[in-house]
Design a protein around this motif. Structure first.
Motif, PDB file in Angstrom:
ATOM      1  N   UNK A  33       0.792  -1.221   0.000  1.00  0.00           N
ATOM      2  CA  UNK A  33       0.000   0.000   0.000  1.00  0.00           C
ATOM      3  C   UNK A  33       0.827   1.275   0.000  1.00  0.00           C
ATOM      4  N   UNK A  34       2.119   1.169  -0.295  1.00  0.00           N
ATOM      5  CA  UNK A  34       2.993   2.332  -0.385  1.00  0.00           C
ATOM      6  C   UNK A  34       3.813   2.232  -1.668  1.00  0.00           C
ATOM      7  N   UNK A  35       4.468   3.329  -2.025  1.00  0.00           N
ATOM      8  CA  UNK A  35       5.316   3.337  -3.212  1.00  0.00           C
ATOM      9  C   UNK A  35       6.474   2.371  -3.012  1.00  0.00           C
ATOM     10  N   UNK A  39       7.582   0.182  -8.338  1.00  0.00           N
ATOM     11  CA  UNK A  39       6.704   1.202  -8.924  1.00  0.00           C
ATOM     12  C   UNK A  39       7.538   2.362  -9.469  1.00  0.00           C
ATOM     13  N   UNK A  40       8.553   2.746  -8.734  1.00  0.00           N
ATOM     14  CA  UNK A  40       9.439   3.815  -9.197  1.00  0.00           C
ATOM     15  C   UNK A  40      10.137   3.395 -10.488  1.00  0.00           C
ATOM     16  N   UNK A  41      10.628   2.180 -10.524  1.00  0.00           N
ATOM     17  CA  UNK A  41      11.310   1.690 -11.734  1.00  0.00           C
ATOM     18  C   UNK A  41      10.364   1.665 -12.929  1.00  0.00           C
ATOM     19  N   UNK A  42       9.115   1.276 -12.690  1.00  0.00           N
ATOM     20  CA  UNK A  42       8.131   1.215 -13.764  1.00  0.00           C
ATOM     21  C   UNK A  42       7.978   2.584 -14.425  1.00  0.00           C
ATOM     22  N   UNK A  43       7.758   3.625 -13.627  1.00  0.00           N
ATOM     23  CA  UNK A  43       7.526   4.951 -14.200  1.00  0.00           C
ATOM     24  C   UNK A  43       8.817   5.617 -14.661  1.00  0.00           C
ATOM     25  N   UNK A  44       9.920   5.298 -14.011  1.00  0.00           N
ATOM     26  CA  UNK A  44      11.196   5.791 -14.511  1.00  0.00           C
ATOM     27  C   UNK A  44      11.465   5.253 -15.914  1.00  0.00           C
ATOM     28  N   UNK A  45      11.141   3.981 -16.124  1.00  0.00           N
ATOM     29  CA  UNK A  45      11.328   3.364 -17.434  1.00  0.00           C
ATOM     30  C   UNK A  45      10.451   4.028 -18.485  1.00  0.00           C
ATOM     31  N   UNK A  81       7.300   8.292  -0.284  1.00  0.00           N
ATOM     32  CA  UNK A  81       7.505   7.474  -1.471  1.00  0.00           C
ATOM     33  C   UNK A  81       7.065   8.180  -2.733  1.00  0.00           C
ATOM     34  N   UNK A  82       5.977   8.934  -2.647  1.00  0.00           N
ATOM     35  CA  UNK A  82       5.504   9.686  -3.812  1.00  0.00           C
ATOM     36  C   UNK A  82       6.526  10.736  -4.233  1.00  0.00           C
ATOM     37  N   UNK A  84       9.790  10.494  -3.815  1.00  0.00           N
ATOM     38  CA  UNK A  84      10.884   9.759  -4.466  1.00  0.00           C
ATOM     39  C   UNK A  84      10.509   9.394  -5.898  1.00  0.00           C
ATOM     40  N   UNK A  85       9.249   9.006  -6.085  1.00  0.00           N
ATOM     41  CA  UNK A  85       8.757   8.641  -7.414  1.00  0.00           C
ATOM     42  C   UNK A  85       8.801   9.840  -8.360  1.00  0.00           C
ATOM     43  N   UNK A  86       8.324  10.983  -7.888  1.00  0.00           N
ATOM     44  CA  UNK A  86       8.338  12.190  -8.722  1.00  0.00           C
ATOM     45  C   UNK A  86       9.770  12.575  -9.087  1.00  0.00           C
ATOM     46  N   UNK A  87      10.673  12.501  -8.138  1.00  0.00           N
ATOM     47  CA  UNK A  87      12.075  12.851  -8.397  1.00  0.00           C
ATOM     48  C   UNK A  87      12.680  11.933  -9.463  1.00  0.00           C
TER      49      UNK A  87
END
Length: 391
Positions: A33-35, A39-45, A81-82, A84-87
């Motif tokens: 239930x958290x980033x 998930x980060x790798x998915x959107x970074x890709x 986590x969000x 980190x994902x945006x960054x």
């Protein structure tokens, strides 16, 4: 002048490097239930592959608004986590959007540990519970939660907020006459049924101002009897345009609850869907699955005809979605007056597709639209293309 889809563009206050959007498709990468790093790798890709904007799917504004327990709820627990994902997305040159939603009757109340809400009381095929009618207090609370979630996402560095108003989620359940049997100010006329959509969009805009872009995912047809029709969808779009709360509309269709294949088109992976479900639902899927998962033939840009009716009716920027795989289709969308295109399965198959198409006249994606990726949202490791995995 017809815009170059691969050149920089502006979405509200946000500058995008091109006009291609990675549409929100549940990633299946938030098991706690958290980033997650996955998930980060998915959107970074996706960002590294060239999209101008990548969209994080199914960001719930409230615990009962999750589709199931393994889904993000925007709040203090998920905020670090969000960020980190945006960054990570920004580091690849892309912009990032969050799909703000409340699943409403599409939520699995048994999984979430709290009963689902909808415009009107109805049985849930997911939890085998009764879905509760949303009260005035519920709607006031949820509207505030949309605004609070928007603030958290802006503070985390997100560039765009997408308000989910389709697919029989909570807002969509109010819009559909078959799901909204209310006799109060939230039911009856389209103006009443659209009240929640407009109220939420206004609350989000009031909270974030022009710090970020605010868009909505809106239905051009729900695809079932008693759902939102194309004429009503156009009227809703005109209401939202007159309110001035949105920077763009992303046009979609179908219902996660009533007719999911209306959105996806192409192959129907009935066996794979049944295998991914818990036993009671698996048996039901094998029995009635063909009636629920209706088959629609795939064709390039299959929502284009209906979307053109919206283009004629409103002036606001529109995002064309639905079976977009070819550079020629993207260019045609620009010629016809659409401002952006949104892609899903084609990018799941080939995350670097946008970079390739930008330099390849006549290029096309290789996704075969078998839709076997759809049941993988429940798989270990998250949503993926099993065709690629089998190579």
């Amino acid at each position: 002048m017809i815009p170059d889809p691969f050149a920089p563009a502006t979405l509200g206050p946000v500058r995008l490097r091109n006009r291609v959007v990675k549409a929100a498709t549940f990633e299946g990468r938030t098991p706690d239930g958290v980033v997650s790093d996955a998930l980060i790798d998915f959107h970074r890709t996706m960002a590294a592959g060239g999209v101008g904007l990548t969209t994080v799917a199914y960001c719930a504004v409230a615990p009962e608004g999750r589709t199931h327990a393994e889904q993000l709820v925007i709040g203090p627990r998920t905020a670090p986590g969000l960020a980190r994902l945006a960054d990570a997305v920004h580091a690849e040159g892309g912009a990032i959007s969050a799909q703000l939603g409340h699943a409403g009757p599409v939520a699995n109340g048994r999984s979430n540990g709290v009963h689902a809400l909808a415009a009107s009381r109805m049985p849930s095929p997911l939890s085998m519970q009764m879905i509760r009618t949303a009260s005035e207090a519920d709607l006031a609370r949820i509207t505030k939660q949309y605004a609070a979630s928007a603030r958290i996402l802006v503070d985390a560095g997100f560039d765009v907020l997408e308000v989910h108003m389709s697919h029989s989620y909570l807002i969509s359940s109010f819009l559909a006459p078959a799901l909204n049997r209310r006799k109060d100010r939230w039911g009856g006329s389209l103006e009443n049924r659209a009240r929640l959509a407009r109220q939420v969009a206004q609350a989000v805009r009031d909270e974030v101002g022009d710090e970020v872009a605010v868009i909505a995912k809106s239905s051009l047809s729900d695809g079932f009897k008693g759902g939102l029709t194309t004429p009503e969808g156009i009227e809703l779009a005109q209401m939202l345009e007159s309110d001035g709360t949105l920077d763009a509309l992303q046009l979609t269709g179908g219902s996660s609850l009533m007719n999911p294949m209306y959105l996806f088109r192409g192959g129907v992976p009935l066996k794979e869907f049944a295998a991914s479900m818990p036993l009671p639902v698996r048996w039901g899927m094998r029995t009635v699955g063909k009636g629920f998962l209706k088959e629609y033939p795939f064709e390039e840009a299959y929502f284009l005809e209906k979307a053109l009716q919206f283009r004629e009716a409103v002036q606001m920027p529109l995002m064309l979605l639905g079976g977009i795989n070819e550079r020629a289709t993207i260019e045609k969308a620009m010629e016809l007056g659409f401002d952006y295109v949104a892609m899903g399965r084609a990018l799941l198959f080939e995350p670097g597709l946008v970079n390739r198409l930008a330099g390849e006249v006549g290029g096309a994606g290789a996704c075969i639209h078998c839709n076997r990726c759809m049941p993988t949202i429940y798989a270990i490791g998250g949503t993926h293309c099993p065709v690629l995995a089998g190579r």
